[in-house]
Design a protein around this motif. Structure first.
Motif, PDB file in Angstrom:
ATOM      1  N   ILE A 158       7.978 -62.725 -32.646  1.00  0.00           N
ATOM      2  CA  ILE A 158       6.695 -62.467 -33.299  1.00  0.00           C
ATOM      3  C   ILE A 158       5.578 -63.232 -32.586  1.00  0.00           C
ATOM      4  CG2 ILE A 158       5.414 -62.684 -35.461  1.00  0.00           C
ATOM      5  CD1 ILE A 158       8.093 -62.420 -36.928  1.00  0.00           C
ATOM      6  N   ILE A 159       5.847 -64.479 -32.201  1.00  0.00           N
ATOM      7  CA  ILE A 159       4.847 -65.263 -31.471  1.00  0.00           C
ATOM      8  C   ILE A 159       4.557 -64.625 -30.111  1.00  0.00           C
ATOM      9  CG2 ILE A 159       4.433 -67.485 -30.344  1.00  0.00           C
ATOM     10  CD1 ILE A 159       5.927 -68.816 -32.625  1.00  0.00           C
ATOM     11  N   PHE A 160       5.599 -64.128 -29.464  1.00  0.00           N
ATOM     12  CA  PHE A 160       5.414 -63.480 -28.164  1.00  0.00           C
ATOM     13  C   PHE A 160       4.539 -62.240 -28.307  1.00  0.00           C
ATOM     14  CE2 PHE A 160       6.571 -64.753 -24.185  1.00  0.00           C
ATOM     15  CZ  PHE A 160       7.115 -63.781 -23.367  1.00  0.00           C
ATOM     16  N   ILE A 161       4.793 -61.430 -29.328  1.00  0.00           N
ATOM     17  CA  ILE A 161       3.978 -60.241 -29.592  1.00  0.00           C
ATOM     18  C   ILE A 161       2.533 -60.650 -29.899  1.00  0.00           C
ATOM     19  CG2 ILE A 161       3.613 -58.351 -31.231  1.00  0.00           C
ATOM     20  CD1 ILE A 161       6.673 -58.131 -31.432  1.00  0.00           C
ATOM     21  N   PHE A 162       2.377 -61.725 -30.670  1.00  0.00           N
ATOM     22  CA  PHE A 162       1.036 -62.212 -30.998  1.00  0.00           C
ATOM     23  C   PHE A 162       0.274 -62.627 -29.740  1.00  0.00           C
ATOM     24  CE2 PHE A 162      -1.460 -66.125 -31.618  1.00  0.00           C
ATOM     25  CZ  PHE A 162      -2.514 -65.597 -32.347  1.00  0.00           C
ATOM     26  N   ILE A 163       0.943 -63.308 -28.815  1.00  0.00           N
ATOM     27  CA  ILE A 163       0.290 -63.767 -27.583  1.00  0.00           C
ATOM     28  C   ILE A 163      -0.158 -62.584 -26.729  1.00  0.00           C
ATOM     29  CG2 ILE A 163       0.664 -64.989 -25.405  1.00  0.00           C
ATOM     30  CD1 ILE A 163       2.497 -66.904 -26.944  1.00  0.00           C
ATOM     31  N   ILE A 164       0.717 -61.572 -26.584  1.00  0.00           N
ATOM     32  CA  ILE A 164       0.337 -60.383 -25.800  1.00  0.00           C
ATOM     33  C   ILE A 164      -0.849 -59.677 -26.456  1.00  0.00           C
ATOM     34  CG2 ILE A 164       1.106 -58.146 -24.944  1.00  0.00           C
ATOM     35  CD1 ILE A 164       2.407 -60.447 -23.513  1.00  0.00           C
ATOM     36  N   GLY A 165      -0.814 -59.543 -27.773  1.00  0.00           N
ATOM     37  CA  GLY A 165      -1.933 -58.920 -28.474  1.00  0.00           C
ATOM     38  C   GLY A 165      -3.218 -59.714 -28.345  1.00  0.00           C
ATOM     39  N   LEU A 166      -3.105 -61.054 -28.360  1.00  0.00           N
ATOM     40  CA  LEU A 166      -4.285 -61.900 -28.215  1.00  0.00           C
ATOM     41  C   LEU A 166      -4.904 -61.753 -26.827  1.00  0.00           C
ATOM     42  CD1 LEU A 166      -6.135 -64.086 -29.379  1.00  0.00           C
ATOM     43  CD2 LEU A 166      -4.495 -65.796 -28.576  1.00  0.00           C
ATOM     44  N   ILE A 167      -4.052 -61.656 -25.809  1.00  0.00           N
ATOM     45  CA  ILE A 167      -4.552 -61.448 -24.438  1.00  0.00           C
ATOM     46  C   ILE A 167      -5.311 -60.129 -24.348  1.00  0.00           C
ATOM     47  CG2 ILE A 167      -3.860 -61.020 -22.049  1.00  0.00           C
ATOM     48  CD1 ILE A 167      -1.525 -62.949 -22.516  1.00  0.00           C
ATOM     49  N   VAL A 221      -4.204 -53.860 -32.219  1.00  0.00           N
ATOM     50  CA  VAL A 221      -4.609 -55.088 -31.526  1.00  0.00           C
ATOM     51  C   VAL A 221      -5.449 -55.964 -32.452  1.00  0.00           C
ATOM     52  CG1 VAL A 221      -5.888 -56.022 -29.569  1.00  0.00           C
ATOM     53  CG2 VAL A 221      -4.532 -53.942 -29.293  1.00  0.00           C
ATOM     54  N   LEU A 222      -6.414 -55.350 -33.152  1.00  0.00           N
ATOM     55  CA  LEU A 222      -7.267 -56.111 -34.066  1.00  0.00           C
ATOM     56  C   LEU A 222      -6.501 -56.542 -35.312  1.00  0.00           C
ATOM     57  CD1 LEU A 222     -10.549 -53.996 -33.833  1.00  0.00           C
ATOM     58  CD2 LEU A 222     -10.052 -56.167 -32.716  1.00  0.00           C
ATOM     59  N   GLY A 223      -5.519 -55.757 -35.734  1.00  0.00           N
ATOM     60  CA  GLY A 223      -4.743 -56.104 -36.925  1.00  0.00           C
ATOM     61  C   GLY A 223      -3.573 -57.015 -36.655  1.00  0.00           C
ATOM     62  N   ASN A 224      -3.301 -57.293 -35.379  1.00  0.00           N
ATOM     63  CA  ASN A 224      -2.148 -58.113 -35.021  1.00  0.00           C
ATOM     64  C   ASN A 224      -2.199 -59.519 -35.634  1.00  0.00           C
ATOM     65  OD1 ASN A 224       0.328 -58.488 -33.532  1.00  0.00           O
ATOM     66  ND2 ASN A 224      -0.817 -59.714 -32.069  1.00  0.00           N
TER      67      ASN A 224
END
Length: 334
Positions: free
Chosen positions: A61-70, A283-286
């Motif tokens: 989940i953290i990995f997905i969050f980081i990609i979405g944040l980028i 992306v915005l809802g991530n």
């Protein structure tokens, strides 16, 4: 390949592209600020809380969050600039190549990581012994491998596939890459980057829901029912947002591929990038999804809201007491 580009785009008879661009600009402009602030709040606690980073169920989940944040911080400014002006921010061949490769890499990475999260969470709940025994190969290695595969494949296809580019500076993502117009590589690309991960997400989410419900009695006897339902909810919250935004694109692609004569509407939906804008909602809802998917963040958010509510109630009581005290003082003076 030329640095020149087509500046005229065909007028759509079914889709009002200008209206779609305006609506997306308004929505994205409204939500990007709270989404970014919430993402920074999550980043703060990821850096502060050791237990959040060390918990095995949080890694994907953290990995997905980081990609979405980028994607949110690096690509959304380009998108907002395009939606505002109707033209690509930097009208150069190199920028179009970069934007397309960057977008494709991140979108593919998110789908691959969501597919891995679905399989990973299934093993966490149904076969925890297998996962704990081979967690290096089943849990850690796939996250890095799938991300590298997505980046290497997308960048190679966009940058090195031998085809002639005809970019349009009035189309989102400069109109896309030319390799997608080739029958063989285009079909493989859709199957490999969209159909396969999306099918994996849906299959393992449905399978896990069925397994959890069927094993409800046995899980309650072992006192793991509540924990497993919580992990299932985390998975569904993360996977659902990406599945929902990608389904319209997938359905249109399937209908266009299986139709002998695709309708003009299907063709316009494929070429106008109207459906692509829906993907940016994930992306915005991530960050919002990650708050509910990460128990430590959810707890901190709940404490923040409770403290804020107590302060408001305390201020309200003080404001109510103050006029009463003033009135009593006036009466005594009289």
């Amino acid at each position: 390949m030329n640095d020149s580009a087509d500046v005229d785009s065909p007028t759509s008879s079914y889709i009002n592209v200008a209206l779609n661009r305006l609506v997306c600009l308004i929505l994205f402009s409204i939500f990007i600020i709270p989404s970014t602030l919430l993402a920074l709040y999550i980043c703060y606690w990821i850096c502060r809380l050791d237990e959040l980073r060390t918990r095995l169920t949080n890694h994907s989940i953290i990995f997905i969050f980081i990609i979405g944040l980028i994607q949110e911080t690096c690509e959304m400014p380009f998108l907002l600039a395009f939606l505002r002006s109707g033209r690509v921010p930097f009208e150069t061949y190199r920028f179009c190549k970069f934007w397309i490769a960057f977008n494709y890499s991140l979108n593919t990475s998110l789908l691959f990581l969501n597919a891995h999260l679905s399989v990973d969470r299934y093993l966490f709940i149904i076969h925890p012994n297998i996962l704990n025994k081979y967690k290096t190969w089943i849990h850690y290695a796939p996250m890095a491998t799938f991300t590298l595969i997505a980046i290497i494949y997308s960048c190679s296809a966009v940058l090195f596939y031998p085809c002639e580019e005809h970019f349009s500076y009035v189309d989102q993502l400069c109109g896309g890459s030319c390799y997608q117009l080739e029958a063989a590589i285009g079909t493989f690309d859709v199957i490999f980057t969209v159909y396969m991960p999306l099918s994996c997400i849906i299959f393992f989410n449905v399978l896990l829901c069925m397994r959890v419900m069927l094993q409800r009695r046995r899980m309650r006897q072992k006192n793991v029912w509540k924990k497993n339902v919580g992990m299932l909810g985390q998975l569904l919250s993360v996977s659902a947002i990406h599945t929902i935004v990608w389904l319209p694109v997938t359905i249109v692609l399937v209908l266009a591929a299986t139709s002998e004569r695709p309708s003009d509407l299907l063709i316009e939906l494929q070429t106008s990038f109207v459906l692509i804008n829906i993907i940016y909602l994930s992306v915005l809802g991530n960050p919002v999804v990650c708050v509910f998917a990460l128990p430590e963040i959810k707890q901190k958010m709940r404490l923040l809201i409770d403290n804020r509510r107590r302060r408001m109630m305390s201020d309200t009581k003080q404001n109510a007491i103050h006029p009463m005290t003033t009135n009593r003082a006036v009466i005594m003076m009289r």
